[in-house]
Design a protein around this motif. Structure first.
Motif, PDB file in Angstrom:
ATOM      1  N   PRO A 136       1.956   3.158  -5.567  1.00 12.98           N
ATOM      2  CA  PRO A 136       2.216   3.310  -4.195  1.00 12.98           C
ATOM      3  C   PRO A 136       1.340   2.602  -3.526  1.00 12.98           C
ATOM      4  CG  PRO A 136       2.649   5.428  -4.807  1.00 12.98           C
ATOM      5  CD  PRO A 136       2.842   4.698  -5.640  1.00 12.98           C
ATOM      6  N   LEU A 137      -0.112   2.362  -4.491  1.00 15.86           N
ATOM      7  CA  LEU A 137      -1.293   1.668  -3.697  1.00 15.86           C
ATOM      8  C   LEU A 137      -0.937   0.331  -4.391  1.00 15.86           C
ATOM      9  CD1 LEU A 137      -4.208   1.659  -2.980  1.00 15.86           C
ATOM     10  CD2 LEU A 137      -4.639   1.843  -5.696  1.00 15.86           C
ATOM     11  N   PHE A 194      -0.605   3.584   5.524  1.00 14.99           N
ATOM     12  CA  PHE A 194       0.307   3.640   4.349  1.00 14.99           C
ATOM     13  C   PHE A 194      -0.322   3.487   3.130  1.00 14.99           C
ATOM     14  CE2 PHE A 194       3.166   2.370   0.138  1.00 14.99           C
ATOM     15  CZ  PHE A 194       3.888   3.203   0.526  1.00 14.99           C
ATOM     16  N   THR A 195      -0.762   2.548   2.749  1.00 15.27           N
ATOM     17  CA  THR A 195      -1.905   1.953   1.209  1.00 15.27           C
ATOM     18  C   THR A 195      -3.139   3.630   1.517  1.00 15.27           C
ATOM     19  OG1 THR A 195      -1.149   0.035   1.144  1.00 15.27           O
ATOM     20  CG2 THR A 195      -3.146   0.248   0.195  1.00 15.27           C
ATOM     21  N   VAL A 238       0.487  -5.762   1.814  1.00 13.73           N
ATOM     22  CA  VAL A 238      -1.110  -6.155   2.901  1.00 13.73           C
ATOM     23  C   VAL A 238      -1.088  -7.128   2.495  1.00 13.73           C
ATOM     24  CG1 VAL A 238      -3.425  -5.943   2.179  1.00 13.73           C
ATOM     25  CG2 VAL A 238      -2.042  -3.949   3.025  1.00 13.73           C
ATOM     26  N   ALA A 250      -1.493   6.130   0.312  1.00  9.46           N
ATOM     27  CA  ALA A 250      -0.995   6.782  -0.738  1.00  9.46           C
ATOM     28  C   ALA A 250      -1.229   6.841  -2.062  1.00  9.46           C
ATOM     29  CB  ALA A 250       0.225   5.288  -0.887  1.00  9.46           C
ATOM     30  N   SER A 251      -3.053   5.604  -1.838  1.00  9.62           N
ATOM     31  CA  SER A 251      -3.993   6.149  -2.721  1.00  9.62           C
ATOM     32  C   SER A 251      -5.006   7.077  -3.206  1.00  9.62           C
ATOM     33  CB  SER A 251      -5.190   4.926  -2.614  1.00  9.62           C
ATOM     34  OG  SER A 251      -5.464   4.949  -1.523  1.00  9.62           O
ATOM     35  N   GLY A 265       1.786  -0.994  -1.756  1.00  7.08           N
ATOM     36  CA  GLY A 265       1.260  -1.052  -0.806  1.00  7.08           C
ATOM     37  C   GLY A 265       0.071  -2.393  -0.851  1.00  7.08           C
ATOM     38  N   LEU A 266      -0.768  -2.736  -1.878  1.00  3.14           N
ATOM     39  CA  LEU A 266      -1.265  -3.674  -1.974  1.00  3.14           C
ATOM     40  C   LEU A 266      -0.833  -5.228  -2.110  1.00  3.14           C
ATOM     41  CD1 LEU A 266      -4.058  -2.961  -4.371  1.00  3.14           C
ATOM     42  CD2 LEU A 266      -4.557  -3.053  -1.708  1.00  3.14           C
ATOM     43  N   VAL A 293       0.856  -1.228   6.732  1.00  2.00           N
ATOM     44  CA  VAL A 293       1.200  -1.236   5.195  1.00  2.00           C
ATOM     45  C   VAL A 293      -0.439  -0.470   4.959  1.00  2.00           C
ATOM     46  CG1 VAL A 293       0.764  -2.399   3.890  1.00  2.00           C
ATOM     47  CG2 VAL A 293       2.732  -2.713   5.315  1.00  2.00           C
ATOM     48  N   GLY A 294      -2.076  -1.365   5.980  1.00  2.00           N
ATOM     49  CA  GLY A 294      -2.691  -0.017   5.705  1.00  2.00           C
ATOM     50  C   GLY A 294      -2.852   0.968   5.950  1.00  2.00           C
TER      51      GLY A 294
END
Length: 188
Positions: A59-60, A47-48, A67, A51-52, A63-64, A44-45
C-alpha cells in the motif's frame, strides 16, 4: 530572444515573427483542474500515511505512485508548460501561421484556419487563437481530423495559438488581412 530563421516555402513572405512576452503558467483549464489535483494529493497523501503506519509495503508503494502522479499533474506539467513557452517562437507569413518550439514546428495554412480571435490585457499583451480551444470542441476537431486523414492521430491536439505576445491587436490585424487574402487566392 533570438527568433531564428523559419523554413519558408518558395515565394513565401514573412509578415511577422515574435515570441511570448510573458510565460503564463496557468491557463483556463487549470481553474478547476489544479484545485481537484490538490484535493487528490490530500486524499492520496492521507491514504499513504495511514497505509504506511500499518507496516505494509505494497500500500505504501501504491500510495507513493499515486502521490507522484498527483505531484506531476498538479505542478510538474505547469513547469513544463512554462519551460516550453520560454523556447517558443511564432511567425505569420503570407500563406501560413507557424509556432516553433525546440525545433518542432506546428503550422497551419491561413486558408484553412478559422478567423483569429484575441484575448488581450490593457498592456496589449494577448493570446491569439484560431477557432475553438479546449474541452469538447477540441475533441471534436481531433476526431474530424482523424476521419479526414484516415490515420490514427492523437485525440488531444492543442490547436495552434500565439500565447502572450506583444501588440496582439496589431498581429491579429496582420493575420486577419493575410487570411482574407489567402482565402481569396484559393477561391475558384
Amino acid at each position: 530572444m533570438y527568433l531564428g530563421e523559419f523554413d519558408l516555402l518558395p515565394g513565401e513572405r514573412l509578415l511577422w515573427s515574435g515570441a511570448p512576452k510573458r510565460y503564463p503558467v496557468f491557463d483556463e483549464s487549470d481553474k478547476l483542474f489544479v484545485p481537484f489535483m490538490l484535493f487528490w494529493l490530500a486524499f492520496v497523501g492521507f491514504f499513504t500515511f495511514r497505509a504506511s503506519s500499518g507496516g505494509a509495503v505494497l500500500p505504501l508503494v501504491i500510495g507513493l505512485l499515486f502521490v507522484s502522479v498527483g505531484l506531476y499533474v498538479a505542478f510538474g506539467r505547469l513547469f513544463i508548460r512554462w519551460r516550453r513557452l520560454t523556447r517558443t517562437t511564432y511567425a505569420v507569413t503570407d500563406r501560413r501561421v507557424i509556432a516553433r518550439c525546440d525545433g518542432k514546428e506546428q503550422t497551419e495554412y491561413l486558408s484553412q484556419i478559422k478567423p483569429p480571435s484575441i484575448k488581450a490585457d490593457v498592456n496589449g499583451i494577448g493570446t491569439i487563437t484560431f477557432g475553438d480551444v479546449g474541452g469538447w470542441a477540441q475533441l471534436r476537431q481531433a476526431q474530424a481530423k482523424q476521419a479526414q486523414s484516415g490515420k490514427l492521430t492523437p485525440m488531444y491536439h492543442r490547436p495552434l495559438m500565439f500565447i502572450a505576445i506583444e501588440e496582439a491587436e496589431r498581429v491579429r490585424g496582420i493575420l486577419a488581412t493575410a487570411r482574407e487574402d489567402s482565402v481569396r487566392k484559393d477561391a475558384p
